[in-house]
Design an enzyme around this catalytic site. Sequence first.
Site, PDB file in Angstrom:
ATOM      1  NE  ARG A 130      37.928  33.805  34.330  1.00  0.00           N
ATOM      2  CZ  ARG A 130      37.160  33.649  35.407  1.00  0.00           C
ATOM      3  NH1 ARG A 130      37.014  32.473  35.946  1.00  0.00           N
ATOM      4  NH2 ARG A 130      36.574  34.681  35.939  1.00  0.00           N
ATOM      5  NE  ARG A 138      40.087  27.980  38.949  1.00  0.00           N
ATOM      6  CZ  ARG A 138      38.974  28.437  39.497  1.00  0.00           C
ATOM      7  NH1 ARG A 138      38.759  28.262  40.780  1.00  0.00           N
ATOM      8  NH2 ARG A 138      38.066  29.060  38.779  1.00  0.00           N
ATOM      9  NE  ARG A 194      44.835  30.233  41.854  1.00  0.00           N
ATOM     10  CZ  ARG A 194      44.809  30.230  43.176  1.00  0.00           C
ATOM     11  NH1 ARG A 194      45.813  29.704  43.849  1.00  0.00           N
ATOM     12  NH2 ARG A 194      43.804  30.769  43.824  1.00  0.00           N
ATOM     13  CG  ASP A 254      39.713  39.022  38.256  1.00  0.00           C
ATOM     14  OD1 ASP A 254      39.481  37.854  37.895  1.00  0.00           O
ATOM     15  OD2 ASP A 254      38.838  39.758  38.761  1.00  0.00           O
ATOM     16  CE1 TYR A 259      31.852  39.181  41.189  1.00  0.00           C
ATOM     17  CE2 TYR A 259      31.516  40.564  39.258  1.00  0.00           C
ATOM     18  CZ  TYR A 259      31.554  39.315  39.845  1.00  0.00           C
ATOM     19  OH  TYR A 259      31.303  38.193  39.096  1.00  0.00           O
TER      20      TYR A 259
HETATM   21  O1  CP3 Z   1      42.401  33.617  30.553  1.00  0.00           O
HETATM   22  C1  CP3 Z   1      41.693  34.641  30.645  1.00  0.00           C
HETATM   23  O2  CP3 Z   1      40.523  34.711  30.210  1.00  0.00           O
HETATM   24  C2  CP3 Z   1      42.316  35.915  31.213  1.00  0.00           C
HETATM   25  C3  CP3 Z   1      42.188  36.150  32.611  1.00  0.00           C
HETATM   26  C4  CP3 Z   1      40.846  36.445  33.241  1.00  0.00           C
HETATM   27  C5  CP3 Z   1      40.520  36.015  34.551  1.00  0.00           C
HETATM   28  N1  CP3 Z   1      39.351  36.588  34.898  1.00  0.00           N
HETATM   29  C6  CP3 Z   1      41.366  35.130  35.373  1.00  0.00           C
HETATM   30  C7  CP3 Z   1      40.759  34.463  36.528  1.00  0.00           C
HETATM   31  C8  CP3 Z   1      39.781  37.227  32.789  1.00  0.00           C
HETATM   32  C9  CP3 Z   1      39.561  37.869  31.424  1.00  0.00           C
HETATM   33  C10 CP3 Z   1      38.850  37.320  33.860  1.00  0.00           C
HETATM   34  C11 CP3 Z   1      37.612  38.108  33.795  1.00  0.00           C
HETATM   35  C12 CP3 Z   1      36.690  38.085  34.924  1.00  0.00           C
HETATM   36  N2  CP3 Z   1      36.985  38.017  36.270  1.00  0.00           N
HETATM   37  C13 CP3 Z   1      35.292  38.236  34.797  1.00  0.00           C
HETATM   38  C14 CP3 Z   1      34.550  38.472  33.492  1.00  0.00           C
HETATM   39  C15 CP3 Z   1      34.366  37.245  32.699  1.00  0.00           C
HETATM   40  C16 CP3 Z   1      33.400  36.259  33.314  1.00  0.00           C
HETATM   41  O3  CP3 Z   1      33.880  35.185  33.695  1.00  0.00           O
HETATM   42  O4  CP3 Z   1      32.200  36.547  33.327  1.00  0.00           O
HETATM   43  C17 CP3 Z   1      34.738  38.198  36.089  1.00  0.00           C
HETATM   44  C18 CP3 Z   1      33.271  38.297  36.423  1.00  0.00           C
HETATM   45  C19 CP3 Z   1      35.817  38.075  37.001  1.00  0.00           C
HETATM   46  C20 CP3 Z   1      35.752  38.070  38.504  1.00  0.00           C
HETATM   47  C21 CP3 Z   1      36.236  36.794  39.053  1.00  0.00           C
HETATM   48  N3  CP3 Z   1      37.555  36.385  39.013  1.00  0.00           N
HETATM   49  C22 CP3 Z   1      35.472  35.786  39.660  1.00  0.00           C
HETATM   50  C23 CP3 Z   1      33.963  35.844  39.876  1.00  0.00           C
HETATM   51  C24 CP3 Z   1      36.355  34.767  40.014  1.00  0.00           C
HETATM   52  C25 CP3 Z   1      36.018  33.525  40.795  1.00  0.00           C
HETATM   53  C26 CP3 Z   1      35.351  32.509  39.957  1.00  0.00           C
HETATM   54  C27 CP3 Z   1      36.325  31.442  39.568  1.00  0.00           C
HETATM   55  O5  CP3 Z   1      36.357  31.062  38.379  1.00  0.00           O
HETATM   56  O6  CP3 Z   1      37.033  30.966  40.479  1.00  0.00           O
HETATM   57  C28 CP3 Z   1      37.647  35.130  39.563  1.00  0.00           C
HETATM   58  C29 CP3 Z   1      38.877  34.343  39.696  1.00  0.00           C
HETATM   59  C30 CP3 Z   1      39.677  34.097  38.447  1.00  0.00           C
HETATM   60  N4  CP3 Z   1      39.947  35.029  37.484  1.00  0.00           N
HETATM   61  C31 CP3 Z   1      40.332  32.872  38.119  1.00  0.00           C
HETATM   62  C32 CP3 Z   1      41.019  33.104  36.913  1.00  0.00           C
HETATM   63  C33 CP3 Z   1      41.912  32.136  36.169  1.00  0.00           C
HETATM   64  C34 CP3 Z   1      40.363  31.624  38.974  1.00  0.00           C
HETATM   65  C35 CP3 Z   1      41.236  31.944  40.142  1.00  0.00           C
HETATM   66  C36 CP3 Z   1      42.143  30.853  40.613  1.00  0.00           C
HETATM   67  O7  CP3 Z   1      43.145  30.515  39.945  1.00  0.00           O
HETATM   68  O8  CP3 Z   1      41.860  30.378  41.705  1.00  0.00           O
END
Ligand code: CP3
Length: 357
Positions: free
Chosen positions: A39, A43, A52, A89, A166
């Site tokens: 990640r 944010r 974003r 994602d 999910y």
């Molecule tokens: O920078 C990176 O790592 C690359 C991008 C990336 C994101 N999600 C961006 C993201 C990657 C590799 C993921 C993987 C992901 N997404 C996983 C597996 C890794 C883990 O964290 O266990 C999972 C389970 C998801 C599903 C997901 N996406 C969830 C549960 C959420 C909400 C939780 C949160 O952090 O808000 C997301 C949203 C998400 N994916 C964000 C980002 C940067 C935040 C969204 C935003 O900008 O509002």
Amino acid sequence: MPKERSDVTQNAPDPRPTKTLLRALAGETLPVPPVWMMRQAGRYLPEYKATRAKAGDFLSLCYTPDLAAEVTLQPLRRYGFDAAILFADILLIGQALGAKLWFAEGEGPRMSTITDRSGVASLRPAQDVHEVLAPIYETLRILTRALPRETTLIGFAGAPWTVATYMTAGRGTRDQGPAHAFLQADREGFSLLIDRLTEATIEYLSAQIVAGADVVKIFDSWAGSLKGADFDDFALKPTATIIAALKARHPGIPVIAFPREAGERYVGFAAATGADCVALDNSVSADWAARHVQVDGCVQGNLAPSHLVTGGADLVSETKRIVKAFSGGPHIFNLGHGITPDADPENVHRMLGAIRG
Ligand code: CP3
């Protein structure tokens, strides 16, 4: 390749890849481990929040190649990480298979639910995912042109089990209850969902490799909730199937597997799945993992993300302890899970200072 070998002369350039992350994945023990963060585009960075906001919402950001490439590059400009991870994602594959996906502002992902065989039957064939995912491949192509040559480009997908949790619940859950309920009610029906996701993930990662990913990572964030034969059938086997297919189609492509919270099942996971590297969460100690997991090859991890919130002397000493614990073998430094929005960007510099000296 034999042809290349016959060309080697005394003045030939060093044949080892210039990308340090690829060298670690090939099994080399490096004096300073390559580093990136899960990640890393997120944010905690003001520039991410600005891009974003420009995109409007999270999914538009994922599907707009110029903006997705921009946020991928932001942490590299700030910190000079050894790898960039595609901005996308893990849940996009569900959408590409025909499920509905949206992100509830401030809450997280929401999906339409699949709870039985008829739901699985309503999904699109795995070969049809590319139309929806085409912008993701374009993001990768932009990145291959924009990245410094020593920076590794990582593509990724969710593991079938984690994506299925999910797709069955329609959202994130603490205990993955709906997926376990489907599995217990109809193991064969649930396997059909896992099989469809496995095939779709092979398609998706293969296209990412063609578009320029140097490495791919498979995120099984909820692997820890599978035990015994369920772990074998729904975490280990799908990952092994995906890796075998990718390596058959793209010989030599390295794969990182992340069976998060697998605990003792981390032992032997690389050998059983064909992964070149196992990513470790921060629930296992680095000393234990060096003895039981790194003996089989490269490992990635595993600083607790909370250290980037709290900082201070503990951040430095923990970082150094992890580097030291894994210094006897191939290691990629990373966090044990994603960096959180409340992390202090300055603490990332302190972490890098502790790694690179
Ligand atoms: O920078 C990176 O790592 C690359 C991008 C990336 C994101 N999600 C961006 C993201 C990657 C590799 C993921 C993987 C992901 N997404 C996983 C597996 C890794 C883990 O964290 O266990 C999972 C389970 C998801 C599903 C997901 N996406 C969830 C549960 C959420 C909400 C939780 C949160 O952090 O808000 C997301 C949203 C998400 N994916 C964000 C980002 C940067 C935040 C969204 C935003 O900008 O509002």
